[in-house]
Scaffold this motif. Structure first.
Motif, PDB file in Angstrom:
ATOM      1  N   GLN A 173       0.811  -1.209   0.000  1.00 13.09           N
ATOM      2  CA  GLN A 173       0.000   0.000   0.000  1.00 13.09           C
ATOM      3  C   GLN A 173       0.849   1.266   0.000  1.00 13.09           C
ATOM      4  O   GLN A 173       0.488   2.258  -0.576  1.00 13.09           O
ATOM      5  N   LYS A 174       1.986   1.194   0.687  1.00 15.73           N
ATOM      6  CA  LYS A 174       2.852   2.374   0.784  1.00 15.73           C
ATOM      7  C   LYS A 174       3.830   2.456  -0.370  1.00 15.73           C
ATOM      8  O   LYS A 174       4.715   3.308  -0.372  1.00 15.73           O
ATOM      9  N   SER A 175       3.745   1.515  -1.305  1.00 19.18           N
ATOM     10  CA  SER A 175       4.720   1.517  -2.393  1.00 19.18           C
ATOM     11  C   SER A 175       4.124   2.207  -3.625  1.00 19.18           C
ATOM     12  O   SER A 175       2.929   2.489  -3.671  1.00 19.18           O
ATOM     13  N   GLN A 176       4.999   2.427  -4.623  1.00 21.50           N
ATOM     14  CA  GLN A 176       4.468   3.033  -5.844  1.00 21.50           C
ATOM     15  C   GLN A 176       3.625   2.041  -6.621  1.00 21.50           C
ATOM     16  O   GLN A 176       3.031   2.376  -7.629  1.00 21.50           O
ATOM     17  N   ARG A 177       3.592   0.807  -6.134  1.00 25.62           N
ATOM     18  CA  ARG A 177       2.820  -0.222  -6.825  1.00 25.62           C
ATOM     19  C   ARG A 177       1.397  -0.317  -6.272  1.00 25.62           C
ATOM     20  O   ARG A 177       0.660  -1.244  -6.621  1.00 25.62           O
ATOM     21  N   SER A 178       1.050   0.587  -5.377  1.00 25.61           N
ATOM     22  CA  SER A 178      -0.210   0.408  -4.643  1.00 25.61           C
ATOM     23  C   SER A 178      -1.436   0.356  -5.552  1.00 25.61           C
ATOM     24  O   SER A 178      -2.458  -0.199  -5.178  1.00 25.61           O
ATOM     25  N   MET A 179      -1.340   0.950  -6.728  1.00 29.84           N
ATOM     26  CA  MET A 179      -2.498   0.904  -7.626  1.00 29.84           C
ATOM     27  C   MET A 179      -2.499  -0.389  -8.460  1.00 29.84           C
ATOM     28  O   MET A 179      -3.405  -0.628  -9.229  1.00 29.84           O
ATOM     29  N   GLU A 180      -1.454  -1.181  -8.306  1.00 29.88           N
ATOM     30  CA  GLU A 180      -1.397  -2.449  -9.037  1.00 29.88           C
ATOM     31  C   GLU A 180      -1.865  -3.580  -8.122  1.00 29.88           C
ATOM     32  O   GLU A 180      -2.290  -3.342  -7.008  1.00 29.88           O
ATOM     33  N   SER A 181      -1.730  -4.821  -8.619  1.00 38.14           N
ATOM     34  CA  SER A 181      -2.269  -5.949  -7.849  1.00 38.14           C
ATOM     35  C   SER A 181      -1.388  -6.371  -6.679  1.00 38.14           C
ATOM     36  O   SER A 181      -0.166  -6.258  -6.739  1.00 38.14           O
ATOM     37  N   PHE A 182      -2.046  -6.854  -5.655  1.00 35.98           N
ATOM     38  CA  PHE A 182      -1.348  -7.530  -4.553  1.00 35.98           C
ATOM     39  C   PHE A 182      -1.831  -8.973  -4.608  1.00 35.98           C
ATOM     40  O   PHE A 182      -2.993  -9.258  -4.377  1.00 35.98           O
ATOM     41  N   ILE A 183      -0.931  -9.869  -4.937  1.00 37.48           N
ATOM     42  CA  ILE A 183      -1.330 -11.269  -5.086  1.00 37.48           C
ATOM     43  C   ILE A 183      -0.650 -12.084  -4.004  1.00 37.48           C
ATOM     44  O   ILE A 183       0.558 -12.023  -3.846  1.00 37.48           O
ATOM     45  N   ALA A 184      -1.455 -12.837  -3.277  1.00 41.22           N
ATOM     46  CA  ALA A 184      -0.877 -13.678  -2.232  1.00 41.22           C
ATOM     47  C   ALA A 184      -0.931 -15.126  -2.681  1.00 41.22           C
ATOM     48  O   ALA A 184      -1.887 -15.550  -3.306  1.00 41.22           O
ATOM     49  N   ILE A 185       0.102 -15.833  -2.348  1.00 42.95           N
ATOM     50  CA  ILE A 185       0.104 -17.257  -2.699  1.00 42.95           C
ATOM     51  C   ILE A 185       0.624 -18.030  -1.491  1.00 42.95           C
ATOM     52  O   ILE A 185       1.651 -17.685  -0.920  1.00 42.95           O
ATOM     53  N   ASN A 186      -0.154 -19.009  -1.084  1.00 44.46           N
ATOM     54  CA  ASN A 186       0.255 -19.819   0.049  1.00 44.46           C
ATOM     55  C   ASN A 186       1.133 -20.952  -0.461  1.00 44.46           C
ATOM     56  O   ASN A 186       0.652 -21.905  -1.078  1.00 44.46           O
TER      57      ASN A 186
END
Ligand SMILES: Nc1ncnc2c1ncn2[C@@H]1O[C@H](COP(=O)(O)OP(=O)(O)OP(=O)(O)O)[C@@H](O)[C@H]1O
Ligand SMILES: [Mg+2]
Length: 519
Positions: free
Chosen positions: A258-271
């Motif tokens: 969220q605090k990165s410049q990528r915040s408008m891009e996807s956050f993908i989690a993988i277990n």
């Protein structure tokens, strides 16, 4: 609005609707044909709810309760339980084909949860109709992605054998069903531009764009983590989040994204622990059309491409199989991926954040984790402290309570002092669970020392039984393996010195190393 006030408002609505507490329960049931049609209209909801309802079943049996699924209007679609319990509930018309909206049945868990759009427990005399005062019901709404009510999940039974935490069960079940429905809808949509991302075990855990940042950090070690996270966020460095279970690793990963410049891009989690071995490459890198039996003709993109210019959160990397480690290493090292069945190389620009709840360094020493991958993932390491090392427990408790139910619950000093003496092996998640349980055990919204003391005592007992159980299941083989590892470490892997120390021959040591896969 607190639970009591909600019930009062419901009573006022019932009176306004002309209902009287002495009225008999409406015995209206829809006919077979209408019920069949209703079920057909709700077939997706039923299909996705059945596995979850079945999981609830073991919790219901001993108390003789039933689990109920209704549509968004309170029409019961199905009920699940022991035959005797189902028959008992029919006396109250808690059965398929009956409608439990508030207008006809008065204050009740299903109908009132629909109006209030939240989980609700209606116990005995809290029902508007006096004829329902023998039953206790807990219900939670199943919500769509856009927060519309799709249905209701309810647990009902007679008051004197109430299931503790029934409301927690219905709310978890409702959430699980919502998640299943979202995933199903997502799968049916075009596979190229997904908005919700989910783990291989199909639990949606993150959305693109914004997350609420819920990190409570009012003590020095946590502040230090937060400072480090804020500093590393705008960079492209890989981040390794270390910490015991429930300390907030995922929360930190979202914070950094969220605090990165990528915040408008996807956050993908993988277990990493739950990717099926056979699907590792296709999950990570996607596949080209018809790459393997069962593959879609159009092909599919993998997590690296879904994450695109965003963040890929590799959760539970300690449980990653060696095959996955090898696959990942290539992608992380070369910053390129190749979909299964294609010889195309696609450059990637994802930012990787990894989380580990075990000592990775130790795992590397034991040969369980590749050192080359470890050093690639290590990047900037943030070690999140366990709860027992934090000095801001009081504030955290109040923060968690606020999350439970707005500002409804308070807690006395004695309870806080008692919690300060507890170890919290499950950290914040365990704190949340204790406070949730405590909140269900108070009648006046004040969590007292007595409630906490009873809960911690019962935990001690179960910890005791757990550890005695661990002793009995800890096989001799485990102990032997551990001993061999220790001695080998002591002698830097020298077999002849280790066998002497262990008082066994070298060939026996060799046989054992082979047996325990330590060669
Ligand atoms: N600093 C915090 N303040 C308030 N709540 C928090 C904080 N950190 C975590 N939480 C809450 O605690 C719970 C556990 O956090 P999280 O899932 O991030 O832990 P984790 O370290 O990833 O656990 P695990 O290793 O078991 O996956 C979540 O409900 C999260 O919202
Ligand atoms: Mg986690």
């Amino acid at each position: 609005m607190d639970a009591k006030f909600r019930l009062e408002s419901s009573f006022q609505r019932c009176e306004k609707n002309g209902l009287q507490r002495e009225n008999p329960i409406s015995d209206l049931l829809m006919n077979e044909k209408s019920l069949k049609e209703l079920k057909k209209d709700n077939s997706i909801l039923i299909d996705e709810s059945m596995p979850v309802l079945k999981n609830l079943h073991p919790y219901l049996v001993s108390a003789g309760h039933v689990a109920i699924l209704s549509d968004h209007k309170g029409n019961i679609l199905l009920s699940l339980g022991e035959p005797k319990s189902l028959t008992k509930m029919q006396k109250y018309f808690l059965q398929p084909g009956s409608n439990w909206n508030e207008e006809t049945k008065g204050t009740n868990a299903i109908g009132t949860a629909i109006i209030e759009k939240r989980s609700i427990r209606v116990h005995g005399g809290e029902h508007f109709l006096m004829q329902n005062e023998m039953i206790t019901c807990s219900a939670s709404p199943i919500l769509s992605e856009s927060q519309e009510i799709i249905g209701i999940i309810d647990i009902s039974g007679v008051c004197h054998s109430e299931i503790p935490y029934a409301l927690a069960l219905t709310s978890m079940a409702a959430e699980a069903i919502s998640n299943r429905l979202i995933v199903k809808a997502f799968r049916q949509k075009s596979s190229s531009t997904p908005k919700i991302f989910y783990l291989p075990n199909q639990i949606p855990i993150g959305e693109t764009k914004s997350f609420p940042l819920g990190i409570y950090a009012e003590c020095e070690p946590m502040q230090k983590c937060l400072r480090l996270a804020s500093k590393v966020a705008p960079t492209n460095h890989t981040v390794l989040l270390e910490g015991e279970t429930g300390t907030g690793k995922e929360e930190f990963a979202k914070f950094i994204h969220q605090k990165s410049q990528r915040s408008m891009e996807s956050f993908i989690a993988i277990n990493c622990g739950s990717v099926p071995e056979a699907l590792i490459e296709s999950e990570l890198f996607g596949y080209s059309g018809g790459a393997f039996t069962g593959a879609s003709v159009k092909g599919n993109i993998g997590k690296f491409q879904i994450a695109a210019k965003g963040t890929l959160f590799l959760d539970e990397i300690c449980s990653m199989s060696l095959r996955m480690q090898a696959a990942l290493l290539r992608a992380v090292q070369e910053k390129k991926i190749s979909p299964v069945g294609s010889n195309k190389e696609i450059p990637t620009n994802v930012r990787i954040i990894a989380a580990a709840n075990q000592d990775l360094n130790e795992m590397v020493k034991q040969g369980k984790f590749r050192s080359d991958l470890y050093y690639r993932l290590k990047g900037i390491t943030i070690s999140i402290p366990p709860l027992r090392e934090r000095t801001d427990l009081k504030g955290l408790i109040l923060d968690v309570l606020k999350d439970l139910d707005e500002n409804s619950y308070s807690i006395d000093e004695e309870a806080i002092e008692l919690l300060k003496t507890y170890d919290f092996p499950g950290n914040i998640r365990e704190l949340q669970s204790i406070l949730l349980q405590a909140s269900f055990q108070t009648d006046d919204f004040l969590i007292t020392g007595a409630t906490i003391s009873a809960l911690l005592e019962s935990k001690e007992t179960s910890h005791f039984s757990k550890s005695s159980c661990e002793i009995s299941t800890h096989s001799l083989e485990d102990l032997e393996k551990e001993k061999i590892l220790k001695v080998l470490k002591l002698f830097n892997g020298n077999h002849s010195k280790a066998s002497k120390e262990l008082n066994i021959g070298r060939s026996t040591l060799y046989r054992k190393l082979k047996k325990y896969d330590l060669l």
